[in-house]
Design a protein around this motif. Structure first.
Motif, PDB file in Angstrom:
ATOM      1  N   LEU A   1      25.237  47.168  36.347  1.00  0.00           N
ATOM      2  CA  LEU A   1      25.664  48.249  35.453  1.00  0.00           C
ATOM      3  C   LEU A   1      25.955  47.760  34.039  1.00  0.00           C
ATOM      4  N   ALA A   2      25.327  46.680  33.626  1.00  0.00           N
ATOM      5  CA  ALA A   2      25.543  46.152  32.278  1.00  0.00           C
ATOM      6  C   ALA A   2      25.224  47.219  31.239  1.00  0.00           C
ATOM      7  N   GLY A   3      26.203  47.481  30.383  1.00  0.00           N
ATOM      8  CA  GLY A   3      26.029  48.467  29.324  1.00  0.00           C
ATOM      9  C   GLY A   3      26.266  49.899  29.750  1.00  0.00           C
ATOM     10  N   GLU A   4      26.611  50.120  31.018  1.00  0.00           N
ATOM     11  CA  GLU A   4      26.765  51.480  31.526  1.00  0.00           C
ATOM     12  C   GLU A   4      28.192  51.816  31.951  1.00  0.00           C
ATOM     13  N   MET A   5      29.119  50.854  31.853  1.00  0.00           N
ATOM     14  CA  MET A   5      30.457  51.062  32.391  1.00  0.00           C
ATOM     15  C   MET A   5      31.460  51.344  31.272  1.00  0.00           C
ATOM     16  N   PRO A   6      32.124  52.487  31.298  1.00  0.00           N
ATOM     17  CA  PRO A   6      33.188  52.716  30.323  1.00  0.00           C
ATOM     18  C   PRO A   6      34.372  51.784  30.575  1.00  0.00           C
ATOM     19  N   ILE A   7      35.145  51.561  29.532  1.00  0.00           N
ATOM     20  CA  ILE A   7      36.267  50.616  29.592  1.00  0.00           C
ATOM     21  C   ILE A   7      37.547  51.293  30.055  1.00  0.00           C
ATOM     22  N   LEU A   8      38.167  50.736  31.088  1.00  0.00           N
ATOM     23  CA  LEU A   8      39.554  51.042  31.389  1.00  0.00           C
ATOM     24  C   LEU A   8      40.419  50.099  30.564  1.00  0.00           C
ATOM     25  N   PRO A   9      41.468  50.573  29.912  1.00  0.00           N
ATOM     26  CA  PRO A   9      42.334  49.672  29.165  1.00  0.00           C
ATOM     27  C   PRO A   9      42.899  48.566  30.054  1.00  0.00           C
ATOM     28  N   PHE A  10      43.073  47.405  29.466  1.00  0.00           N
ATOM     29  CA  PHE A  10      43.583  46.238  30.178  1.00  0.00           C
ATOM     30  C   PHE A  10      44.928  46.535  30.838  1.00  0.00           C
ATOM     31  N   GLU A  11      45.685  47.485  30.284  1.00  0.00           N
ATOM     32  CA  GLU A  11      46.994  47.841  30.830  1.00  0.00           C
ATOM     33  C   GLU A  11      46.912  48.411  32.241  1.00  0.00           C
ATOM     34  N   PHE A  12      45.737  48.833  32.665  1.00  0.00           N
ATOM     35  CA  PHE A  12      45.561  49.329  34.033  1.00  0.00           C
ATOM     36  C   PHE A  12      45.063  48.231  34.973  1.00  0.00           C
ATOM     37  N   ASN A  13      44.846  47.042  34.452  1.00  0.00           N
ATOM     38  CA  ASN A  13      44.478  45.881  35.280  1.00  0.00           C
ATOM     39  C   ASN A  13      44.905  44.637  34.514  1.00  0.00           C
ATOM     40  N   TRP A  14      46.219  44.509  34.364  1.00  0.00           N
ATOM     41  CA  TRP A  14      46.818  43.427  33.571  1.00  0.00           C
ATOM     42  C   TRP A  14      46.788  42.152  34.412  1.00  0.00           C
ATOM     43  N   GLN A  15      45.810  41.328  34.177  1.00  0.00           N
ATOM     44  CA  GLN A  15      45.615  40.140  35.004  1.00  0.00           C
ATOM     45  C   GLN A  15      46.623  39.055  34.637  1.00  0.00           C
ATOM     46  N   LEU A  16      47.426  38.684  35.636  1.00  0.00           N
ATOM     47  CA  LEU A  16      48.518  37.735  35.426  1.00  0.00           C
ATOM     48  C   LEU A  16      47.958  36.338  35.169  1.00  0.00           C
ATOM     49  N   HIS A  17      48.300  35.802  34.012  1.00  0.00           N
ATOM     50  CA  HIS A  17      47.728  34.546  33.539  1.00  0.00           C
ATOM     51  C   HIS A  17      48.738  33.928  32.584  1.00  0.00           C
ATOM     52  N   ASP A  18      48.600  32.634  32.334  1.00  0.00           N
ATOM     53  CA  ASP A  18      49.496  31.962  31.397  1.00  0.00           C
ATOM     54  C   ASP A  18      49.478  32.629  30.023  1.00  0.00           C
ATOM     55  N   ASN A  19      48.368  33.262  29.673  1.00  0.00           N
ATOM     56  CA  ASN A  19      48.266  33.926  28.379  1.00  0.00           C
ATOM     57  C   ASN A  19      48.873  35.323  28.353  1.00  0.00           C
ATOM     58  N   THR A  20      49.099  35.920  29.512  1.00  0.00           N
ATOM     59  CA  THR A  20      49.496  37.334  29.516  1.00  0.00           C
ATOM     60  C   THR A  20      50.884  37.619  30.080  1.00  0.00           C
ATOM     61  N   TYR A  21      51.457  36.719  30.867  1.00  0.00           N
ATOM     62  CA  TYR A  21      52.687  37.084  31.566  1.00  0.00           C
ATOM     63  C   TYR A  21      53.885  37.229  30.638  1.00  0.00           C
ATOM     64  N   ARG A  22      53.887  36.529  29.505  1.00  0.00           N
ATOM     65  CA  ARG A  22      55.013  36.619  28.573  1.00  0.00           C
ATOM     66  C   ARG A  22      55.085  37.963  27.858  1.00  0.00           C
ATOM     67  N   LEU A  23      54.011  38.714  27.872  1.00  0.00           N
ATOM     68  CA  LEU A  23      53.946  39.988  27.160  1.00  0.00           C
ATOM     69  C   LEU A  23      54.315  41.184  28.031  1.00  0.00           C
ATOM     70  N   ILE A  24      54.530  40.955  29.306  1.00  0.00           N
ATOM     71  CA  ILE A  24      54.723  42.075  30.235  1.00  0.00           C
ATOM     72  C   ILE A  24      55.965  42.898  29.897  1.00  0.00           C
ATOM     73  N   ASP A  25      57.086  42.250  29.643  1.00  0.00           N
ATOM     74  CA  ASP A  25      58.330  42.990  29.392  1.00  0.00           C
ATOM     75  C   ASP A  25      58.218  43.905  28.183  1.00  0.00           C
ATOM     76  N   ASN A  26      57.577  43.440  27.131  1.00  0.00           N
ATOM     77  CA  ASN A  26      57.450  44.247  25.921  1.00  0.00           C
ATOM     78  C   ASN A  26      56.282  45.227  25.982  1.00  0.00           C
ATOM     79  N   HIS A  27      55.203  44.819  26.638  1.00  0.00           N
ATOM     80  CA  HIS A  27      53.990  45.638  26.652  1.00  0.00           C
ATOM     81  C   HIS A  27      53.998  46.676  27.773  1.00  0.00           C
TER      82      HIS A  27
END
Length: 363
Positions: A229-255
């Motif tokens: 489905l390359a080029g055919e899939m609309p984007i769900l915002p990352f906030e609906f699939n917030w993948q827990l990672h060293d880059n993202t976990y610090r932002l959870i409380d505020n975001h």
């Protein structure tokens, strides 16, 4: 409900057995699990039943064997469906099971009952009521869409150019999709437009890719879905699939994302560190109550290194682990400072960019 779906001239077949209750609504949130991940899917179901107080959707769990479900859950509002796949022995699964491919059958199986299906992986955590906000996003999609998904964490790592975040192999893998004008998606949360999915034979298209030995399926069914489905899939915002990672976990409380996804080893029942700290007690108490036979024993990063060593030489590996353990408190403070001063802003900008389908894609 369609009891049997055959694809690619019976090359792969999905059969439905017992069903515990009829459909009540025309939309559903669904899980597809094996015995290993059943307890964690039921944890999320408990969350949804508690948090989504104005629920107007069915809650479905598809699994191979109903006898594995504890009675309190069988008596609940959850709809259980026995589902088994035959003919998928050649499909790449690695550490997964064939249940990973079962989600691709959901729209076909439920085509007579549901208009919209939201699939969730079992290793997620409901941080906020999500369904009403999700349907508002979906309502803005082109009505011809078949499947929607959120960007993968690798797309965010690429944008912040985190040192060692992307190997040349991963970089070239993303380039393959970017050349097609496609942002690589994570399949942990999917939204299916049932009518369009069935009409356009999406399941057959994805399985054709999956069975093709020349397909580069780095992430198995997820990659097959992205390729087909390359080029055919609309984007769900990352906030609906917030993948827990060293880059993202610090932002959870505020975001405050809606859904947190415990990707890789970053799971509260696997890993014992800052990433999973906020969730471990909930899972520990839940498993003790409903699945007392399951040992809750998350491992520290040093313990996990024994399973996934960085160095082939044992002496070098042992020395590396000891140094990393001793320096961990200081390293954590320094890293937190760097993220607070510089990196968090970059990550927020990267999330905004992928949510906008990477319109600022310059690497």
């Amino acid at each position: 409900m369609i009891k049997k779906v055959s694809l690619l001239q019976n090359k792969i077949v999905c059969e439905v057995g017992q069903v515990t209750r009829p459909a009540e609504f025309n939309q559903c949130v669904a899980f597809c699990v094996d015995n290993k991940y059943l307890p964690f899917a039921l944890f999320v179901c408990n969350q949804i039943l508690s948090i989504e107080t104005q629920r107007r959707f069915d809650l479905c769990v598809c699994l191979p064997d109903l006898q594995r479900v504890p009675k309190p859950f069988l008596d609940s509002a959850i709809r259980f469906i026995e589902m088994n796949i035959k003919g998928g022995e050649q499909l790449p699964v690695d550490h997964l099971s064939l249940s990973a491919y079962a989600r691709l059958f959901l729209p076909n199986i439920f085509s007579e009952e549901y208009d919209l299906i939201t699939y969730l992986d079992a290793d997620i955590y409901i941080n906020l009521p999500f369904y009403q906000a999700l349907t508002k996003v979906v309502a803005k999609f082109d009505p011809s869409f078949c499947v929607a998904a959120a960007p993968d964490i690798t797309e965010i790592n690429l944008r912040i150019k985190r040192k060692k975040a992307l190997t040349p192999l991963v970089q070239s893998y993303l380039d393959f999709y970017h050349d097609k004008g496609h942002l690589y998606r994570n399949s942990g949360v999917l939204v299916f437009n049932v009518k369009n999915y069935v009409k356009n034979s999406i399941a057959s298209r994805v399985f054709e890719v999956a069975f093709n030995p020349s397909s580069n399926l780095r992430c198995h069914d997820q990659s097959a879905l992205n390729i087909a489905l390359a080029g055919e899939m609309p984007i769900l915002p990352f906030e609906f699939n917030w993948q827990l990672h060293d880059n993202t976990y610090r932002l959870i409380d505020n975001h405050q994302p809606f859904i947190i996804h415990f990707i890789g080893a970053n799971k509260p029942w696997v890993r014992d560190d800052a990433l999973t700290y906020s969730y471990r007690a909930s899972y520990r108490d839940y498993l003790k109550n409903y699945f007392p036979d399951i040992s809750f024993n998350p491992q520290t990063p040093a313990q996990l290194r024994k399973r996934y060593p960085k160095h082939k030489n044992d002496k070098k590996e042992n020395l590396s682990v000891r140094l990393a353990t001793l320096s961990a408190p200081i390293t954590a403070v320094i890293k937190s400072g760097k993220y607070f001063i510089i990196k968090n802003k970059r990550i927020i900008h990267a999330i905004a960019d992928v949510n906008n389908d990477g319109t600022n894609r310059k690497f």
